[in-house]
Design an enzyme around this catalytic site. Structure first.
Site, PDB file in Angstrom:
ATOM      1  N   ALA A 143     -13.569 -17.370 -16.735  1.00  0.00           N
ATOM      2  CA  ALA A 143     -12.920 -18.159 -15.690  1.00  0.00           C
ATOM      3  C   ALA A 143     -13.900 -19.233 -15.238  1.00  0.00           C
ATOM      4  CB  ALA A 143     -12.552 -17.248 -14.528  1.00  0.00           C
ATOM      5  N   GLY A 201     -13.213 -13.745 -18.536  1.00  0.00           N
ATOM      6  CA  GLY A 201     -11.784 -14.034 -18.680  1.00  0.00           C
ATOM      7  C   GLY A 201     -11.425 -14.520 -20.080  1.00  0.00           C
ATOM      8  N   GLU A 228     -19.091 -10.376 -15.692  1.00  0.00           N
ATOM      9  CA  GLU A 228     -18.711 -10.666 -14.302  1.00  0.00           C
ATOM     10  C   GLU A 228     -19.638 -10.026 -13.276  1.00  0.00           C
ATOM     11  OE1 GLU A 228     -16.576  -9.962 -16.755  1.00  0.00           O
ATOM     12  OE2 GLU A 228     -14.703 -11.080 -16.521  1.00  0.00           O
ATOM     13  N   GLU A 243     -10.936 -11.461 -21.928  1.00  0.00           N
ATOM     14  CA  GLU A 243      -9.704 -10.823 -21.429  1.00  0.00           C
ATOM     15  C   GLU A 243      -8.454 -11.517 -21.969  1.00  0.00           C
ATOM     16  OE1 GLU A 243     -11.228 -11.012 -17.234  1.00  0.00           O
ATOM     17  OE2 GLU A 243     -10.359  -8.997 -17.193  1.00  0.00           O
TER      18      GLU A 243
END
Ligand code: CO8
Length: 254
Positions: A66, A110, A133, A113
């Protein structure tokens, strides 16, 4: 439809291709990119000529997670609102057609993911998967803890989530996270040719197979078996099943 942070290629032989394209930020997933990903998937969902979709990045990075610049300083509530306002995460989890993710370089946070939400994951030699993260004081929030634990088991998942331990392509293959490791210069063409093969098969059977396997990693064996039975019998009423079985028998009698 024109895009700023992704490139989509017009479908060829049933395959649509989405390329994440924020090269200067290692394809970090900001809200523009996630919105455009949602739009592109919707476009391919509606396009009857598309039977399968390849999602890829660049040679250096699939995606570095992200976009931290977008998350910094946000409260939990603001993050929730931002995530809910972009369509990409929901679109990838509800997309009905097969998705093949071709990862070269990094798939972090992310980015990993997103890759994990695709149906088939291919890695280029040298690709690196990680959930870092924790180094930012948070955890994976797009399914990473759950999907990785189911794929690699508790102890390894703990190392990845609590310590950011990376996994290289070969290890990802050994652990069943990816189905193939491919030379970087060939990964895209192999992903596209696999997608073409799948796009060429009976679409109702492909869809049912996708749904059943995805169910398997989300539920108990008992529930999964019931789900499979529900998907199995209706396929006998499809034209494809009738024609393909007839064709098999007719050919074998020749
Ligand atoms: N977000 C924003 N910018 C990034 C990101 C990122 N994730 N990753 C890299 N960049 C930017 C850098 O800021 C830098 O920008 P600039 O040139 O303007 O300074 C540029 O990309 C190049 O980065 P580096 O200079 O750091 O290049 P290096 O080659 O030294 O390192 C790395 C590359 C290893 C990718 C490094 O940048 C890095 O570690 N990035 C962060 C990786 C990370 O922590 N990812 C996890 C993010 S958190 C997350 O993904 C949570 C997901 C939750 C989803 C929830 C949905 C419901």
């Amino acid at each position: 439809m024109s895009f700023e942070t992704i490139i989509i290629e017009s479908p060829v032989e049933g395959v649509g291709l989405i390329r994440l394209n924020r090269p200067r930020q290692y394809n970090a997933l900001n809200s523009t990119l996630l919105g455009e990903l949602g739009d592109a998937l919707e476009q391919f969902e509606q396009d009857n000529t598309v039977g399968a979709v390849v999602i890829t990045g660049s040679e250096k990075a699939f995606a570095a997670g992200a976009d931290i610049a977008e998350m910094v300083g946000k409260s939990g509530e603001e993050m929730l609102q931002m995530i809910q306002s972009v369509s990409g995460w929901k679109a990838i989890s509800t997309f009905s057609k097969p998705t093949i993710c071709a990862v070269s370089g990094m798939a972090l946070g992310g980015g990993f993911e997103l890759a994990l939400q695709c149906d088939i994951l291919l890695a280029a030699k040298g690709a690196k998967f990680a959930l870092p993260e924790v180094n930012l004081g948070v955890i994976p929030g797009a399914g990473g803890t759950q999907r990785v634990a189911r794929l690699v088991g508790k102890s390894m998942a703990m190392e990845m989530v609590m310590n950011g331990r990376p996994m290289l392509a070969e290890e990802a293959l050994e652990r069943g996270v990816v189905s193939r490791v491919i030379e970087p210069e060939q990964i895209e063409s192999e992903a596209v040719s696999l997608a073409k093969e799948i796009a060429d098969r009976a679409p109702l059977a492909v869809r049912a197979g996708k749904d059943c396997v995805n169910k398997a990693v989300m539920t108990t064996l008992e529930e999964g078996l019931k789900f499979e039975q529900k998907a199995f019998f209706p396929l006998f009423d499809s034209d494809d099943a009738k024609q393909l079985m007839d064709a098999f028998l007719n050919k074998s009698k020749k």
